[in-house]
Design an enzyme around this catalytic site. Structure first.
Site, PDB file in Angstrom:
ATOM      1  CE  LYS A 112      -3.932   1.902   2.574  1.00 25.69           C
ATOM      2  NZ  LYS A 112      -4.907   1.630   3.630  1.00 25.69           N
ATOM      3  NE  ARG A 182     -10.667  -3.612  -2.059  1.00 24.01           N
ATOM      4  CZ  ARG A 182      -9.977  -2.829  -1.261  1.00 24.01           C
ATOM      5  NH1 ARG A 182     -10.595  -1.923  -0.561  1.00 24.01           N
ATOM      6  NH2 ARG A 182      -8.666  -2.926  -1.180  1.00 24.01           N
ATOM      7  CG  ASP A 251     -14.363   1.692  -1.230  1.00 23.13           C
ATOM      8  OD1 ASP A 251     -15.407   2.285  -0.876  1.00 23.13           O
ATOM      9  OD2 ASP A 251     -13.227   2.151  -1.031  1.00 23.13           O
ATOM     10  CG  ASN A 252     -12.864   1.287   2.736  1.00 28.71           C
ATOM     11  OD1 ASN A 252     -12.081   0.915   1.869  1.00 28.71           O
ATOM     12  ND2 ASN A 252     -12.971   2.542   3.102  1.00 28.71           N
ATOM     13  CG  ASP A 261      -8.852   0.485   3.045  1.00 29.13           C
ATOM     14  OD1 ASP A 261      -7.675   0.099   3.036  1.00 29.13           O
ATOM     15  OD2 ASP A 261      -9.422   0.942   2.046  1.00 29.13           O
TER      16      ASP A 261
END
Ligand code: AMP
Ligand code: MG
Length: 484
Positions: A112, A182, A251-252, A261
């Site tokens: 990341k 996700r 999306d998390n 996240d």
């Protein structure tokens, strides 16, 4: 190098159609320097970095060298961010591959902060040292609190400055997850409106995460059912320890049921159900008390993606999905009540439990009392003299609790044992996390390492635990940021 580390890559996601990802390597960094490495996690993954010198490790954990067998990709996904649908994707992350442990457990290994990808939009693809260390600390803390979470294997500095409000040190986090799939990944695939792609992706996810559902006659509904259960368990756990995720966009939310996240997340200290720490969450959408409702909202978005797979008759599919989604509240309430009973050491279920629990929370709220430490007090884990527990209101409540404690064959041994597995003595307190991060930014990583040691055993008193239990006296409002 490859032989000593024992990487064992099998990159199933990268074998999927290019519609789901972009093949791309991390952008090389100027001056890599390893800051933190998780040897315990490495061991669990059957990886051995011991014989590798620090320079090589630094190159490895910034992506300047990619291990043999990796096949780097950026994953495509979409998501509802604060309620609005957007195309997203790994804009600053790269999945270098899937590592198989000796027992054949599959883990994504992701960098990341590793540079731009096709999904970066206007971003620089980079991450700053503070937020990457913060994710490392909180994700590891969650894991040791027995809450499903992505893990953190390493943080390395890039030796480059990144531009935010000020110039910050760039860094890369190596994140390990049972996958990075996700709700937003399903939304991305569903939005493409190609049923064959949706079927391929759905079957991939089933094979990877829920092989027990492969032979079911109603696979899509079963997957929805499983995810409802997993996400309820997850959010009940968050509520248990006072965790606020802060940015529960679709999306998390993972399909594996792991917390993912760690941006503006933080733990509550003084109990206030409406607590919001995130600077961008102006309306309190992701406040502590809203987390269950948002979980249901996100699951509804997930259900929408599955409609074409549930039934060929759309109305029938929607009806079945809605019925399942509507089981959420009842299930959540039951599991939340059971969790709270365990925090209070209660055996069995009694009608009046709800009042006992709600009255305690209301008292904490009205008196601005520390959530974690109240349960410590009830476990006779004295932190410091706190007059608030001597108040008549609290003592009256305590008498009711003591009466209830005696019911259903309970005993002090039994209830203390139960309470000690549900109530952490330590959580990553905001001021302690900040203190450690400030030192790290000035090249002193020791406080971060010490904090991590304490957080490894949150249910057990260690020598220094007390120094991590005392809430800050500062009354000013703590704010967190998205870490972009
Ligand atoms: P997050 O807030 O970390 O969940 O990220 C939301 C979206 O923004 C994801 O698609 C990220 O990849 C993207 N993103 C966040 N920060 C950056 C950045 N610095 N550069 C490019 N994309 C980013
Ligand atoms: Mg995200």
């Amino acid at each position: 190098m490859k032989n000593t580390i024992n990487w064992n890559f099998d990159n199933s996601y990268s074998r999927l159609s290019n519609a789901f990802k972009e093949h791309i390597e991390p952008v090389a960094v100027k001056n890599p320097e390893l800051v933190l490495m998780n040897n315990d996690l490495a061991k669990e993954l059957n990886l051995d970095f011991n014989k590798i010198d620090k320079d090589k490790l630094s190159s490895l954990f910034t992506g300047n060298i990619l291990p043999k067998g990796s096949n780097a990709i950026a994953q495509a996904y979409a998501g509802h961010q604060f309620g609005h649908f957007t195309m997203l994707g790994d804009g600053r992350a790269i999945l270098i591959g899937e590592h198989l442990t000796k027992s054949n457990k599959r883990y994504d290994v992701q960098f990341k902060g590793s540079g731009k990808t096709a999904f970066s939009r206007n971003g620089d693809g980079r991450a700053a040292l503070g937020p990457m260390l913060r994710e490392y600390i909180i994700s590891e803390a969650m894991h040791h609190l027995n809450i499903p979470s992505t893990r953190s294997l390493a943080v390395a500095k890039t030796g480059e400055k990144i531009i935010r409000d000020t110039l910050l040190q760039g860094a890369i986090l190596t994140r390990v997850a049972s996958s990075h799939i996700r709700v937003g990944t399903f939304q991305y695939v569903a939005a493409r409106n190609k049923k064959n792609e949706l079927e391929i992706f759905f079957n991939y996810v089933l094979k990877r995460h829920f092989p027990e559902l492969i032979n079911s006659k109603k696979k899509a509904l079963d997957l929805l059912h499983v995810l409802i259960d997993k996400q309820i368990d997850l959010v009940v756990n968050w509520m248990r320890v006072g965790f606020i995720h802060g940015v529960m966009n679709t999306d998390n939310m993972t399909i594996s049921g792991e917390t993912i996240d760690y941006g503006p997340c933080a733990f509550i200290d003084k109990y206030d159900p409406e607590t919001v720490f995130s600077s961008i969450d102006k309306m309190g959408r992701y406040a502590y008390c809203n987390q269950p409702a948002i979980t249901k909202w996100n699951l509804s978005r997930f259900a929408e993606c599955l409609i074409p797979l549930i039934h060929h008759d759309q109305d029938q599919a929607i009806k079945s999905a809605t019925e399942l989604i509507n089981t959420f509240e009842k299930k959540y309430k039951e599991r939340w009540m059971n969790m709270m009973r365990k925090k209070l050491g209660l055996q069995g279920t009694e009608d009046k439990d709800k009042f006992l629990i709600v009255d305690l929370l209301t008292w904490m709220h009205l008196n601005k009392v520390d959530y974690t430490n109240t349960f410590c007090y009830l476990m006779n884990e004295k932190i410091k003299d706190n007059k608030v527990y001597e108040s008549e209101d609290f003592q009256n409540w305590k008498k009711r609790w003591e009466v209830r404690l005696k019911i259903n064959n309970n005993s002090p041994e039994k209830y203390l044992k139960l309470m000690k597995t549900f109530n952490p003595l330590v959580i990553p307190r905001n001021h302690k996390v900040e203190e450690a991060l400030e030192a790290a930014k000035k090249d002193n990583i020791k406080p971060v390492k010490h904090l991590l040691e304490i957080l490894k055993k949150p249910y057990i008193r260690q020598n220094d635990t007390i120094n991590y239990q005392i809430p800050t006296d500062l009354d000013e409002k703590y704010q967190t940021f998205c870490g972009t």
